[in-house]
Design a protein around this motif. Structure first.
Motif, mmCIF file in Angstrom:
data_model
loop_
_atom_site.group_PDB
_atom_site.id
_atom_site.type_symbol
_atom_site.label_atom_id
_atom_site.label_comp_id
_atom_site.label_asym_id
_atom_site.label_seq_id
_atom_site.Cartn_x
_atom_site.Cartn_y
_atom_site.Cartn_z
ATOM 1 N N LYS A 11 148.843 10.076 49.426
ATOM 2 C CA LYS A 11 148.003 11.229 49.794
ATOM 3 C C LYS A 11 148.321 11.821 51.295
ATOM 4 O O LYS A 11 148.685 11.138 52.014
ATOM 5 C CB LYS A 11 146.534 11.096 49.518
ATOM 6 N N TYR A 51 142.770 17.719 39.439
ATOM 7 C CA TYR A 51 141.359 16.887 39.616
ATOM 8 C C TYR A 51 140.282 17.712 38.758
ATOM 9 O O TYR A 51 139.115 17.537 39.070
ATOM 10 C CB TYR A 51 141.072 16.926 40.942
ATOM 11 N N HIS A 54 136.915 16.211 37.887
ATOM 12 C CA HIS A 54 135.856 15.972 38.843
ATOM 13 C C HIS A 54 135.477 17.372 39.240
ATOM 14 O O HIS A 54 134.535 17.511 40.298
ATOM 15 C CB HIS A 54 136.597 15.626 40.112
ATOM 16 N N ARG A 57 131.575 17.516 40.422
ATOM 17 C CA ARG A 57 131.103 16.450 41.547
ATOM 18 C C ARG A 57 131.115 17.097 42.981
ATOM 19 O O ARG A 57 131.848 18.142 43.282
ATOM 20 C CB ARG A 57 132.145 15.424 41.500
ATOM 21 N N GLU A 62 135.757 19.498 48.773
ATOM 22 C CA GLU A 62 136.514 18.678 50.075
ATOM 23 C C GLU A 62 137.770 17.877 49.547
ATOM 24 O O GLU A 62 138.874 17.918 50.103
ATOM 25 C CB GLU A 62 135.452 17.696 50.173
ATOM 26 N N LEU A 63 137.838 17.606 48.281
ATOM 27 C CA LEU A 63 138.947 16.535 47.616
ATOM 28 C C LEU A 63 140.108 17.831 47.615
ATOM 29 O O LEU A 63 141.325 17.277 47.956
ATOM 30 C CB LEU A 63 138.544 16.272 46.290
ATOM 31 N N ARG A 87 146.619 -0.007 40.323
ATOM 32 C CA ARG A 87 145.261 0.099 40.595
ATOM 33 C C ARG A 87 144.768 -0.980 41.326
ATOM 34 O O ARG A 87 143.986 -0.883 42.374
ATOM 35 C CB ARG A 87 144.369 0.666 39.709
ATOM 36 N N MET A 90 146.322 -0.718 44.840
ATOM 37 C CA MET A 90 145.592 0.338 45.549
ATOM 38 C C MET A 90 144.462 -0.302 46.162
ATOM 39 O O MET A 90 143.926 0.061 47.378
ATOM 40 C CB MET A 90 145.393 1.419 44.852
ATOM 41 N N THR A 93 138.190 2.495 45.496
ATOM 42 C CA THR A 93 138.170 3.914 45.910
ATOM 43 C C THR A 93 137.806 3.918 47.661
ATOM 44 O O THR A 93 138.377 4.614 48.356
ATOM 45 C CB THR A 93 137.276 4.703 45.276
ATOM 46 N N ARG A 104 144.420 0.469 50.281
ATOM 47 C CA ARG A 104 143.168 1.087 50.749
ATOM 48 C C ARG A 104 142.542 0.052 52.026
ATOM 49 O O ARG A 104 142.122 0.897 52.845
ATOM 50 C CB ARG A 104 142.259 1.768 49.462
ATOM 51 N N GLY A 112 136.950 9.476 50.840
ATOM 52 C CA GLY A 112 137.838 10.627 50.269
ATOM 53 C C GLY A 112 139.272 10.548 50.909
ATOM 54 O O GLY A 112 140.054 10.651 49.996
ATOM 55 N N ASN A 114 141.812 8.470 51.123
ATOM 56 C CA ASN A 114 141.871 7.042 50.736
ATOM 57 C C ASN A 114 143.528 6.776 50.508
ATOM 58 O O ASN A 114 143.778 5.944 49.767
ATOM 59 C CB ASN A 114 140.991 6.567 49.745
ATOM 60 N N VAL A 116 145.903 6.669 48.570
ATOM 61 C CA VAL A 116 146.893 6.834 47.408
ATOM 62 C C VAL A 116 145.741 7.465 46.232
ATOM 63 O O VAL A 116 144.734 6.958 46.209
ATOM 64 C CB VAL A 116 147.355 5.447 47.045
ATOM 65 N N HIS A 117 146.605 7.607 45.229
ATOM 66 C CA HIS A 117 145.947 7.906 43.897
ATOM 67 C C HIS A 117 146.683 7.385 42.869
ATOM 68 O O HIS A 117 147.837 7.279 42.778
ATOM 69 C CB HIS A 117 145.933 9.449 43.364
ATOM 70 N N GLY A 118 146.099 6.882 41.693
ATOM 71 C CA GLY A 118 146.935 6.103 40.496
ATOM 72 C C GLY A 118 145.892 6.411 39.357
ATOM 73 O O GLY A 118 144.980 6.331 39.474
HETATM 74 P P1 RTP Z 1 142.156 8.391 42.432
HETATM 75 O O1 RTP Z 1 141.605 9.103 41.274
HETATM 76 O O2 RTP Z 1 142.329 9.270 43.659
HETATM 77 O O3 RTP Z 1 143.192 7.305 41.918
HETATM 78 O O4 RTP Z 1 140.925 7.630 42.964
HETATM 79 P P2 RTP Z 1 139.758 6.885 42.059
HETATM 80 O O5 RTP Z 1 140.052 6.880 40.693
HETATM 81 O O6 RTP Z 1 139.483 5.410 42.716
HETATM 82 O O7 RTP Z 1 138.413 7.677 42.495
HETATM 83 P P3 RTP Z 1 137.989 9.021 41.806
HETATM 84 O O8 RTP Z 1 136.346 8.589 41.205
HETATM 85 O O9 RTP Z 1 138.601 9.335 40.410
HETATM 86 O O10 RTP Z 1 137.749 10.080 42.819
HETATM 87 C C1 RTP Z 1 139.003 10.742 42.987
HETATM 88 C C2 RTP Z 1 139.201 10.964 44.478
HETATM 89 O O11 RTP Z 1 138.383 11.686 45.086
HETATM 90 C C3 RTP Z 1 137.981 11.309 46.318
HETATM 91 N N1 RTP Z 1 136.370 10.874 46.521
HETATM 92 N N2 RTP Z 1 135.721 11.305 47.446
HETATM 93 N N3 RTP Z 1 133.592 11.488 49.405
HETATM 94 C C4 RTP Z 1 133.365 10.859 47.860
HETATM 95 O O12 RTP Z 1 132.090 10.402 47.775
HETATM 96 C C5 RTP Z 1 134.457 10.806 47.072
HETATM 97 N N4 RTP Z 1 134.479 9.900 46.019
HETATM 98 C C6 RTP Z 1 135.818 10.166 45.536
HETATM 99 C C7 RTP Z 1 138.729 10.230 46.851
HETATM 100 O O13 RTP Z 1 139.960 10.918 47.384
HETATM 101 C C8 RTP Z 1 139.012 9.747 45.104
HETATM 102 O O14 RTP Z 1 140.276 8.913 45.303
#
Ligand code: RTP
Ligand code: MG
Length: 140
Positions: A11, A51, A54, A57, A62-63, A87, A90, A93, A104, A112, A114, A116-118
């Motif tokens: 990222k 994305y 989301h 959400r 912001e994302l 994961r 990584m 989150t 991470r 936010g 963080n 990497v994404h997986g």
């Molecule tokens: P990713 O999809 O990026 O691998 O991460 P993840 O599964 O661990 O997290 P996910 O819940 O799918 O959220 C996607 C990405 O959104 C951002 N995020 N920001 N500010 C916040 O509360 C918040 N929550 C999530 C992060 O960049 C997260 O990886």
């Protein structure tokens, strides 16, 4: 366990801090192999669609803004149980909750930003790989 492929994104917070090599090394040390790789500047439309799950959400806007703030490195990682292994490497989150030794824990700046994404499932991996790569770009 089956050989799988998963989509990884390094990222903007990480590409900006020149951490691409250190992050790829962690994946390789865990037995994952890079079978496709490209550095791109995402558009808002691409990041928004990627994305889409989301959309409702509170952090969605912001994302998307974060994901287009600098180039990202898109990679397909291959290996035994690659989706879960990626994961695991990584970490959680939120870096505050991530285990020692994870990407991470070591590199992420916040929940936010963080690093990497997986992909989180076989279905997501298939969708996300096809979203960014053509079959010809995957060289196992
Ligand atoms: P990713 O999809 O990026 O691998 O991460 P993840 O599964 O661990 O997290 P996910 O819940 O799918 O959220 C996607 C990405 O959104 C951002 N995020 N920001 N500010 C916040 O509360 C918040 N929550 C999530 C992060 O960049 C997260 O990886
Ligand atoms: Mg996710």
């Amino acid at each position: 366990m089956a050989i799988e492929r998963t989509l990884s994104i390094i990222k903007p917070d990480a590409t900006k801090r020149n951490l691409t090599g250190k992050i790829v090394a962690k994946f390789e040390e865990a037995g994952l192999r890079v079978v496709a790789s490209k550095r791109v500047q995402l558009t808002a439309a691409q990041a928004g669609e990627f994305y889409a799950e989301h959309k409702e959400r509170p952090f969605y806007g912001e994302l998307v803004a974060f994901m287009i703030s600098e180039p990202v490195v898109l990679q397909v990682l291959e290996g035994e149980g690659a989706i879960a292994k990626n994961r695991e490497v990584m970490g959680a989150t939120d870096p505050a909750a991530a285990a020692e030794g994870t990407i991470r824990k070591e590199f992420a700046l916040s929940k936010g930003e963080n690093s990497v994404h997986g992909s989180d499932s076989e279905a997501s991996a298939a969708r996300e790989i096809a979203f960014f790569f053509s079959g010809l770009e995957l060289v196992g």
